[in-house]
Design a protein around this motif. Structure first.
Motif, PDB file in Angstrom:
ATOM      1  N   LEU A   1       0.815  -1.214   0.000  1.00 17.75           N
ATOM      2  CA  LEU A   1       0.000   0.000   0.000  1.00 17.75           C
ATOM      3  C   LEU A   1       0.848   1.262   0.000  1.00 17.75           C
ATOM      4  O   LEU A   1       0.493   2.251  -0.650  1.00 17.75           O
ATOM      5  CB  LEU A   1      -0.935   0.005   1.214  1.00 17.75           C
ATOM      6  CG  LEU A   1      -1.913   1.179   1.320  1.00 17.75           C
ATOM      7  CD1 LEU A   1      -2.815   1.244   0.084  1.00 17.75           C
ATOM      8  CD2 LEU A   1      -2.758   1.054   2.582  1.00 17.75           C
ATOM      9  N   ALA A   2       1.962   1.263   0.715  1.00 16.00           N
ATOM     10  CA  ALA A   2       2.808   2.457   0.790  1.00 16.00           C
ATOM     11  C   ALA A   2       3.339   2.840  -0.593  1.00 16.00           C
ATOM     12  O   ALA A   2       3.423   4.036  -0.929  1.00 16.00           O
ATOM     13  CB  ALA A   2       3.972   2.220   1.754  1.00 16.00           C
TER      14      ALA A   2
ATOM     15  N   PRO B   1      11.840   2.919   0.392  1.00 13.84           N
ATOM     16  CA  PRO B   1      10.912   3.592   1.313  1.00 13.84           C
ATOM     17  C   PRO B   1      11.338   5.022   1.611  1.00 13.84           C
ATOM     18  O   PRO B   1      12.531   5.334   1.672  1.00 13.84           O
ATOM     19  CB  PRO B   1      10.954   2.713   2.568  1.00 13.84           C
ATOM     20  CG  PRO B   1      11.386   1.370   2.081  1.00 13.84           C
ATOM     21  CD  PRO B   1      12.323   1.640   0.938  1.00 13.84           C
ATOM     22  N   LEU B   2      10.357   5.885   1.782  1.00 16.10           N
ATOM     23  CA  LEU B   2      10.616   7.304   2.009  1.00 16.10           C
ATOM     24  C   LEU B   2      11.473   7.539   3.242  1.00 16.10           C
ATOM     25  O   LEU B   2      12.409   8.355   3.216  1.00 16.10           O
ATOM     26  CB  LEU B   2       9.281   8.049   2.136  1.00 16.10           C
ATOM     27  CG  LEU B   2       9.354   9.531   2.527  1.00 16.10           C
ATOM     28  CD1 LEU B   2      10.120  10.327   1.481  1.00 16.10           C
ATOM     29  CD2 LEU B   2       7.947  10.094   2.701  1.00 16.10           C
ATOM     30  N   LEU B   3      11.171   6.856   4.339  1.00 15.42           N
ATOM     31  CA  LEU B   3      11.887   7.094   5.592  1.00 15.42           C
ATOM     32  C   LEU B   3      13.308   6.543   5.567  1.00 15.42           C
ATOM     33  O   LEU B   3      14.163   7.008   6.320  1.00 15.42           O
ATOM     34  CB  LEU B   3      11.114   6.472   6.759  1.00 15.42           C
ATOM     35  CG  LEU B   3       9.710   7.050   7.002  1.00 15.42           C
ATOM     36  CD1 LEU B   3       9.054   6.362   8.188  1.00 15.42           C
ATOM     37  CD2 LEU B   3       9.761   8.557   7.233  1.00 15.42           C
TER      38      LEU B   3
ATOM     39  N   ALA C   1      15.906  10.639  -0.897  1.00 17.91           N
ATOM     40  CA  ALA C   1      16.396  10.975  -2.238  1.00 17.91           C
ATOM     41  C   ALA C   1      16.138   9.835  -3.218  1.00 17.91           C
ATOM     42  O   ALA C   1      15.672  10.059  -4.348  1.00 17.91           O
ATOM     43  CB  ALA C   1      17.891  11.297  -2.179  1.00 17.91           C
ATOM     44  N   ALA C   2      16.413   8.609  -2.804  1.00 13.93           N
ATOM     45  CA  ALA C   2      16.160   7.454  -3.678  1.00 13.93           C
ATOM     46  C   ALA C   2      14.669   7.259  -3.902  1.00 13.93           C
ATOM     47  O   ALA C   2      14.245   6.858  -4.999  1.00 13.93           O
ATOM     48  CB  ALA C   2      16.777   6.190  -3.069  1.00 13.93           C
ATOM     49  N   TRP C   3      13.862   7.531  -2.879  1.00 14.99           N
ATOM     50  CA  TRP C   3      12.403   7.439  -3.025  1.00 14.99           C
ATOM     51  C   TRP C   3      11.909   8.404  -4.095  1.00 14.99           C
ATOM     52  O   TRP C   3      11.111   8.036  -4.962  1.00 14.99           O
ATOM     53  CB  TRP C   3      11.747   7.758  -1.682  1.00 14.99           C
ATOM     54  CG  TRP C   3      10.256   7.854  -1.702  1.00 14.99           C
ATOM     55  CD1 TRP C   3       9.353   6.841  -1.637  1.00 14.99           C
ATOM     56  CD2 TRP C   3       9.474   9.062  -1.806  1.00 14.99           C
ATOM     57  NE1 TRP C   3       8.071   7.321  -1.683  1.00 14.99           N
ATOM     58  CE2 TRP C   3       8.108   8.677  -1.787  1.00 14.99           C
ATOM     59  CE3 TRP C   3       9.789  10.412  -1.898  1.00 14.99           C
ATOM     60  CZ2 TRP C   3       7.077   9.609  -1.870  1.00 14.99           C
ATOM     61  CZ3 TRP C   3       8.765  11.343  -1.980  1.00 14.99           C
ATOM     62  CH2 TRP C   3       7.427  10.943  -1.964  1.00 14.99           C
ATOM     63  N   LEU C   4      12.398   9.641  -4.031  1.00 13.74           N
ATOM     64  CA  LEU C   4      11.983  10.643  -5.014  1.00 13.74           C
ATOM     65  C   LEU C   4      12.468  10.281  -6.412  1.00 13.74           C
ATOM     66  O   LEU C   4      11.712  10.388  -7.388  1.00 13.74           O
ATOM     67  CB  LEU C   4      12.521  12.013  -4.599  1.00 13.74           C
ATOM     68  CG  LEU C   4      12.198  13.193  -5.518  1.00 13.74           C
ATOM     69  CD1 LEU C   4      10.700  13.423  -5.578  1.00 13.74           C
ATOM     70  CD2 LEU C   4      12.912  14.457  -5.043  1.00 13.74           C
TER      71      LEU C   4
END
Length: 327
Positions: free
Chosen positions: A108-109, A182-184, A188-191
């Motif tokens: 879901l995330a 994952p964002l947390l 930078a890699a998430w974006l």
């Protein structure tokens, strides 16, 4: 407002129950046998019978459906396997060897990140360009924006995704191939992993929002109260934003709620093209493996998001348009 919200929640519960019943019945009528898939390649008749009994598939469809519904709220033991499925129990994926709810939470995330970023991108871009095109009606800028919107609408998502991967990743080497983080753990890699999927998913929706905003804005700016506002000497920016755009946002908000609710269930093509481990990719894999519990779980989750988004939109009407509160 509270009474209205409670009535809508009751209606939402009935809708979800109906969708659950219909989806469950469709899967029951399908020729595919989930017990056969769970039984394995070296399956015998006796082994298949034992697996069907363990999965509870030898019971009537009414009993299976009642057990499924009860498990969502109270949890249940899966057939005679002894496997415990805690509430909310949406069944057990024999292909992934994991409860369906755990699979949904795990994916879901990713889908929420994809949907939220794409939604902001297409909403801001679509509304902004639609307003500009409406205020410059008949100009070259207006024609260029409309032509671009029509062209983008005609291009399927998978083609946009393929072009982005070829131009930006393979040829230009401007970005690495999307690898979700994952964002947390690594913002930078998430974006970086979501920029191209956001653009690919938002392109089609932005084109539709441009056309919708332009048409609504042109109609609104021709209303008598807009002429009255200008006659009072109000600044043009105030007339456009406070009086024109605010009234235009009502139909846009309706469509946005439905679109966003649908996206939260997972953008199957986008996630598959970019290899994102979201709900859409999970659904694609589940369909390919005939994993009916997972498909049923995703369907119910999608229905929940769509109905909840419609409820949120209806409640927000009163914030955007004061006339709704007094109707």
């Amino acid at each position: 407002m509270i009474g209205y919200a409670l009535r809508r929640l009751g209606a939402m519960a009935l809708i979800l129950l109906a969708i659950c019943a219909i989806t469950f019945a469709v899967f029951y009528l399908l020729p595919d046998d989930p017990a056969l898939d769970a039984c394995g390649k070296s399956c015998t008749t006796e082994r298949l019978r034992d697996v069907r009994h363990a999965m509870g598939l030898d019971q009537s469809v009414i009993v299976q459906f009642a057990t499924y519904l009860a498990g969502i709220f109270t949890g249940r033991t899966l057939g005679t396997t002894g496997l415990e499925c805690a509430a909310p129990c949406f069944g057990y994926s024999w292909q992934f060897a994991t409860p369906v709810w755990d699979l949904l939470l795990d994916r879901l995330a990713v889908s929420a990140s994809l949907a939220a970023g794409a939604a902001v991108l297409w909403l801001v871009t679509g509304v902004a360009l639609g307003v500009v095109a409406a205020l410059r009606k008949g100009s070259l800028l207006d024609r260029g924006i409309v032509l671009s919107a029509l062209t983008t609408t005609s291009v399927p998502v998978y083609l946009v995704a393929a072009l982005l991967l070829y131009v930006v990743v393979l040829r230009g080497e401007l970005l690495p191939f999307p690898d979700y983080q994952p964002l947390l753990e690594d913002p930078a890699a998430w974006l970086t992993s979501l920029i191209l999927p956001w653009i690919a998913l938002a392109a089609l929706y932005a084109a539709m929002y441009i056309r919708l905003t332009r048409a609504s804005m042109i109609e609104t700016m021709a209303e008598p109260y807009i002429r009255t506002a200008r006659a009072k000497g109000l600044h043009e920016r105030t007339v456009v934003v406070k009086h024109g755009l605010r009234a235009t946002m009502t139909p846009i908000l309706t469509i946005f709620g439905i679109d966003l609710g649908g996206l939260l269930a997972g953008a199957m093509i986008t996630e598959t093209m970019f290899g994102l481990p979201g709900l859409g990719k999970l659904t694609f894999d589940a369909i390919a493996r005939s994993d009916q519990p997972v498909v049923l779980g995703v369907t119910l989750l999608a229905a929940f998001f769509v109905t909840f988004a419609n409820l949120a939109v209806d409640l927000l009407y009163g914030v955007i348009d004061p006339r709704v509160r007094y109707s």
